[in-house]
Design a protein around this motif. Structure first.
Motif, PDB file in Angstrom:
ATOM      1  N   VAL A  17       0.855  -1.191   0.000  1.00 24.10           N
ATOM      2  CA  VAL A  17       0.000   0.000   0.000  1.00 24.10           C
ATOM      3  C   VAL A  17       0.888   1.237   0.000  1.00 24.10           C
TER       4      VAL A  17
ATOM      5  N   THR B 273      -4.519  -5.619   1.871  1.00 23.69           N
ATOM      6  CA  THR B 273      -4.420  -4.397   1.064  1.00 23.69           C
ATOM      7  C   THR B 273      -5.683  -3.554   1.188  1.00 23.69           C
TER       8      THR B 273
ATOM      9  N   ARG C 201      -5.934   0.236   2.968  1.00 18.88           N
ATOM     10  CA  ARG C 201      -6.373   1.370   2.156  1.00 18.88           C
ATOM     11  C   ARG C 201      -7.633   2.013   2.741  1.00 18.88           C
TER      12      ARG C 201
ATOM     13  N   SER D 277      -4.605   6.362  -1.495  1.00 19.07           N
ATOM     14  CA  SER D 277      -3.512   5.389  -1.586  1.00 19.07           C
ATOM     15  C   SER D 277      -3.673   4.538  -2.837  1.00 19.07           C
TER      16      SER D 277
ATOM     17  N   GLY E  62      -2.879   0.434  -4.086  1.00  8.20           N
ATOM     18  CA  GLY E  62      -2.639  -0.886  -3.529  1.00  8.20           C
ATOM     19  C   GLY E  62      -2.242  -1.879  -4.599  1.00  8.20           C
TER      20      GLY E  62
END
Length: 315
Positions: free
Chosen positions: A177, A281, A285, A295, A297
């Motif tokens: 991430v 992930t 996030r 973000s 991922g």
């Protein structure tokens, strides 16, 4: 003779928590691509760069890709060769995922292909390290070595350079991430202490040895227990938004181990399978978004093969 070639080189996770500057591994995605063509005019030029938002220099001597290729041509005594570069960035700059390393490696592999492959991948490593020194002030190999060789890599020594490819559990997956915050590599390195306590060094040595042993023994539990850093992470963690909470959430989702990728701000977690890596992930996030931080991922197995030649043209 090949007149053009397109090469992909992968992102990498350096340090792997406890192995500062000596451990790294390659992932399947993201990565960068270089399209390189032979030209009649001697020298290396950059035709264009995409995906960098105008941040990377087009001047050949200042760009890590072209500069490392120039070093290669000088070494081979082939300065009469003309090469034109297109660099396509498919990963964030300054993400802690070896962005400059991926670009540099793709460029070196492309140039080597166009020259008839005079050097083996490991022989390209010193030129990639010169590119890293230009990018971040330090010619470390923990990004460029796995990007070039694929898999999990240990740099046993820098003088003389001694690089070892390590085995790894094939089921191992990585959750990555990248929080949309800025952490320059040069600044992150300046935070590191130049002297450490012997007791901390002993702890770190044990963790590095444990991680390498876990890779050889196919022991996920030992890998996870060894992914602890008492030297670098406590300092760099302050640069990562809510780092310790992210670590808690990753472990709640079944992470084997968790840490900072390179100098950050990307974080990564090892998981026993792709499904668990995807869940980690998504959870990380989601937490960052709750803090108002966007973000990116990525979910990936460890990339065992390194760079790929995607296409080429012959004359």
């Amino acid at each position: 003779m090949k007149s053009s070639v397109r090469v992909f080189a992968p992102a990498t996770v350096a340090n792997v928590v406890c192995g500062f500057d000596i451990l790294g591994f390659a992932v399947e995605a993201p990565g960068d691509e270089v399209l390189m063509r032979r030209t009649h005019k001697p020298g290396v030029t950059i035709r264009r760069i995409t995906g960098d938002e105008g941040r990377l220099p087009l001047e050949a001597s200042r760009n890590t890709v072209s500069a490392s290729v120039e070093f290669l041509l000088q070494h081979l005594g082939r300065e009469e060769v003309g090469l034109e570069i297109e660099l396509h960035k498919h990963m964030p700059i300054g993400s802690g995922l070896g962005s400059s390393a991926a670009s540099t490696v793709a460029g070196l592999v492309a140039a080597n292909e166009l020259l008839g492959s005079p050097l083996k991948p490991l022989q390209l490593l010193p030129f990639a390290m010169q590119g890293e020194e230009l990018a971040c002030g330090s010619g470390h190999a923990d990004n460029v070595a796995p990007a070039l060789l694929g898999g999990f890599v240990l740099i046993r020594s820098y003088k003389p350079l001694d690089v070892v490819r390590l085995p790894f559990p094939t089921e191992l997956h990585c959750a990555i991430v990248y929080p949309a915050v800025h952490v320059p590599t040069r600044d992150a390195r300046q935070l590191i202490r130049s002297k450490v306590l012997l007791k901390d060094a002993v702890t770190q040595w044990g963790n590095v040895a444990g991680l390498v042993s876990g890779l050889f023994l196919n022991d996920l539990g030992l890998i996870g227990r060894s992914m602890q850093d008492v030297l670098i992470e406590p300092v760099r963690a302050m640069l990562i938004p809510d780092f310790y909470r992210l670590r808690e959430l990753a472990h709640e989702e079944g992470a084997i181990g968790f840490g900072i990728s390179g100098s950050g701000p990307s974080v990564f977690a090892f998981a026993p399978d792709e499904h668990r890596a995807a869940a980690i992930t998504a959870r990380l996030r989601q937490h960052l978004l709750s803090l108002g931080i966007n973000s990116l991922g990525y979910v990936s197995a460890i990339n065992a093969h390194g760079p790929k030649v995607l296409s080429h043209e012959l004359v």
